[in-house]
Design an enzyme around this catalytic site. Structure first.
Site, short mmCIF file in Angstrom:
data_model
loop_
_atom_site.label_atom_id
_atom_site.label_comp_id
_atom_site.label_asym_id
_atom_site.label_seq_id
_atom_site.Cartn_x
_atom_site.Cartn_y
_atom_site.Cartn_z
N SER A 1 3.03 -2.54 10.52
CA SER A 1 4.46 -2.63 10.79
C SER A 1 5.08 -3.99 10.44
CB SER A 1 4.77 -2.23 12.24
OG SER A 1 4.44 -0.86 12.42
N LYS B 1 0.06 4.31 -0.02
CA LYS B 1 -0.52 5.48 0.67
C LYS B 1 -0.22 6.74 -0.16
CE LYS B 1 -0.19 2.91 4.89
NZ LYS B 1 -0.12 2.88 6.33
N GLY C 1 2.04 1.89 10.77
CA GLY C 1 2.99 3.01 10.61
C GLY C 1 3.72 3.38 11.88
N GLU D 1 -5.69 -5.26 10.43
CA GLU D 1 -4.64 -4.27 10.66
C GLU D 1 -4.95 -3.48 11.93
OE1 GLU D 1 -2.52 -3.12 6.80
OE2 GLU D 1 -4.36 -1.95 6.86
N HIS E 1 -9.76 0.89 4.84
CA HIS E 1 -8.45 1.10 5.50
C HIS E 1 -8.61 2.05 6.69
CE1 HIS E 1 -4.34 2.29 6.25
NE2 HIS E 1 -4.00 1.15 5.71
N ASN F 1 0.87 -1.18 0.00
CA ASN F 1 0.00 0.00 0.00
C ASN F 1 0.91 1.23 0.00
OD1 ASN F 1 -1.79 2.04 0.55
ND2 ASN F 1 -2.43 1.26 2.56
P1 PGA Z 1 2.55 -0.04 7.75
O1 PGA Z 1 1.11 0.18 7.07
O2 PGA Z 1 3.13 -1.26 7.13
O3 PGA Z 1 3.31 1.20 7.42
O4 PGA Z 1 2.32 -0.22 9.21
C1 PGA Z 1 0.27 -0.91 6.82
C2 PGA Z 1 -1.03 -0.44 6.19
O5 PGA Z 1 -1.54 0.60 6.57
O6 PGA Z 1 -1.56 -1.11 5.29
#
Ligand code: PGA
Length: 236
Positions: A196, A9, A166, A160, A91, A7
């Protein structure tokens, strides 16, 4: 075979997305990797990528319309131009930062499922709910299935936990196993973990009971790292 999704983002440009997609596509083909790989770039970077492997490009978000007057949104008219048939829905950043309600998410889900899109549907609890224990966590997650047809054929789920996204704080193996077990008992669909996930823990996480792959943000944005992630999970 695991499902591994990146993803983006709000990261990468049109140019860097094109190069990323090309490198991953070539890597998958030349190494005959059969994992299902999904990449979700920004809407501005979508294109008719001429892929030769089992790489699918999806959209991070779209409104539930073909076209119309919805300033700032895109619909299927724009997605069809690039043959995009895969979408991320629910999400946590769209729920918690952009203010999408369960009702609006369910409407979007209904629209895109009626069109046969592959849907990666995200669920997960914030920290204050997690701190109240597993029962409350599951109650919270069940609310995120209100209005969602979980029998839909082309559905992939992604658990998630919001506090893990994040933050660099991955959920523990025990946390992941206990939540995945209960969701899997209720809904017989592929279930990814996200939050993460990193190059050096992706293999362990994707090997856990009830985990069918990973949805990855931060750790997937450098193409070399995403290649390593794919490499680390290809034999699971
Ligand atoms: P992250 O995000 O790997 O940066 O924690 C995961 C996500 O939001 O899909």
């Amino acid at each position: 075979m695991p499902i591994i999704a990146s993803n983006f983002k709000t990261n990468h440009t049109r140019a860097t997305t094109a190069s990323f997609v090309k490198k991953i596509d070539e890597f998958l083909k030349s190494n005959s990797i059969s994992s299902e790989i999904l990449v979700f770039p920004t809407a501005t970077a979508l294109d008719k990528f001429e892929t030769v492997s089992n790489l699918t490009v999806g959209v991070q978000n779209a409104y539930g319309v073909q076209s119309g007057s919805y300033t700032g949104e895109i619909g299927t008219c724009q997605l069809d131009e690039f043959d995009i048939k895969t979408i991320l829905i629910g999400h946590s950043e769209r729920r918690h930062i952009l203010g999408e309600t369960q009702e609006s998410i369910a409407k979007k889900y209904e629209f895109y499922s009626n069109l046969g899109y592959k849907i990666v549907y995200c669920i997960g609890e914030p920290l204050e709910v997690k701190e109240q224990g597993l029962e409350k966590t599951l109650e919270y997650i069940y609310e995120q299935f209100v209005g969602i047809d979980t029998n839909y054929d082309n559905l992939i789920l992604a658990y998630e936990p919001v506090w893990a996204i994040g933050t660099g704080v991955t959920a523990t193996v025990e946390d992941i196993i206990s939540v995945h077990k209960v969701i899997k008992e209720k809904i017989n669909k592929p279930l990814l973990y996200g939050g993460s996930v990193k190059v050096d823990n992706v293999q362990e996480i994707c090997s856990l009971d009830g985990v069918d792959g990973a949805l990855i943000g931060t750790a997937s944005w450098k193409v070399e790292d995403f290649i390593q992630i794919i490499e680390n999970t290809k034999d699971l």
